[in-house]
Design a protein around this motif. Sequence first.
Motif, short mmCIF file in Angstrom:
data_model
loop_
_atom_site.label_atom_id
_atom_site.label_comp_id
_atom_site.label_asym_id
_atom_site.label_seq_id
_atom_site.Cartn_x
_atom_site.Cartn_y
_atom_site.Cartn_z
N GLY A 249 0.81 -1.39 0.08
CA GLY A 249 0.06 -0.11 0.06
C GLY A 249 0.75 1.21 -0.23
O GLY A 249 -0.03 2.37 0.04
N ILE A 250 2.01 1.16 0.14
CA ILE A 250 3.01 2.42 0.04
C ILE A 250 3.33 2.82 -1.29
O ILE A 250 3.57 2.05 -2.18
CB ILE A 250 4.40 2.28 0.63
N TYR A 251 3.07 4.09 -1.55
CA TYR A 251 3.59 4.50 -2.90
C TYR A 251 4.77 4.52 -3.05
O TYR A 251 5.57 4.96 -2.17
CB TYR A 251 2.92 5.95 -3.39
N HIS A 252 5.51 3.95 -4.12
CA HIS A 252 6.86 3.92 -4.56
C HIS A 252 7.07 3.72 -5.96
O HIS A 252 6.11 3.46 -6.97
CB HIS A 252 7.57 2.80 -3.64
N ARG A 253 8.45 3.69 -6.16
CA ARG A 253 8.97 3.33 -7.51
C ARG A 253 10.50 2.90 -7.34
O ARG A 253 11.00 3.06 -6.18
CB ARG A 253 8.95 4.74 -8.41
N PHE A 254 10.96 2.59 -8.42
CA PHE A 254 12.26 2.09 -8.49
C PHE A 254 13.02 2.65 -9.84
O PHE A 254 12.30 2.73 -11.01
CB PHE A 254 12.33 0.51 -8.52
N THR A 255 14.42 2.61 -9.57
CA THR A 255 15.41 2.99 -10.68
C THR A 255 16.62 2.74 -10.11
O THR A 255 16.86 2.65 -9.41
CB THR A 255 15.04 4.60 -11.21
N LEU A 256 17.60 2.37 -11.48
CA LEU A 256 18.77 2.22 -11.15
C LEU A 256 19.43 3.52 -11.01
O LEU A 256 18.93 4.53 -11.40
CB LEU A 256 19.49 1.33 -12.29
#
Length: 187
Positions: A131-138
Amino acid sequence: MALEAWFMDESNEDQQLPHHRNPKQLVSLDYLADLGVLYWRLNPNDYENDEELRKIREARGYNYMDLLDLCPEKVANYEEKVKNFYTEHIHADEEIRYCLEGSGYFDVRDKEDQWIRIWIKAGDLIILPAGIYHRFTLDTNNYVKLMRLFVGEPVWTAYNRPQENHPARKEYIKGLTWKLGVPLEAH
């Protein structure tokens, strides 16, 4: 070396840059824990025999595991995948990642809807709550090898923002409200 995290600037520059505010505003592990983000520092050179990792997996019920090498040379449609990972979203379940090699950034939203950038490197295991808003990138090294852990069969469904009515998001917000002892407006 401990996990590094900071509040991000508002720049739309290259997502692989650190995006520190000026001046830098570091975020403590306690602050992350208040958001439900958990952290362990483990030995990535012996993950197959790591007793602490075994204990974490057993205690939290992580019975599924796979490895992901994320870099242009090893992933088909690399640019598209990285773009998808960087789209703000939630999951119905925890997201558990153990960095074995390389590095990258997990960005999470705090209670005031500000981005916090978490720089994971070899040895960092983090758990993002459902439920936590998140994102990922290198980062600019453009390589990371991650262990992905899961309870039961993996479900990799991402629900792009907005998701205020998703049960996992509602439960997450309810947990934050309970921790604070006061109502918290949904972001």
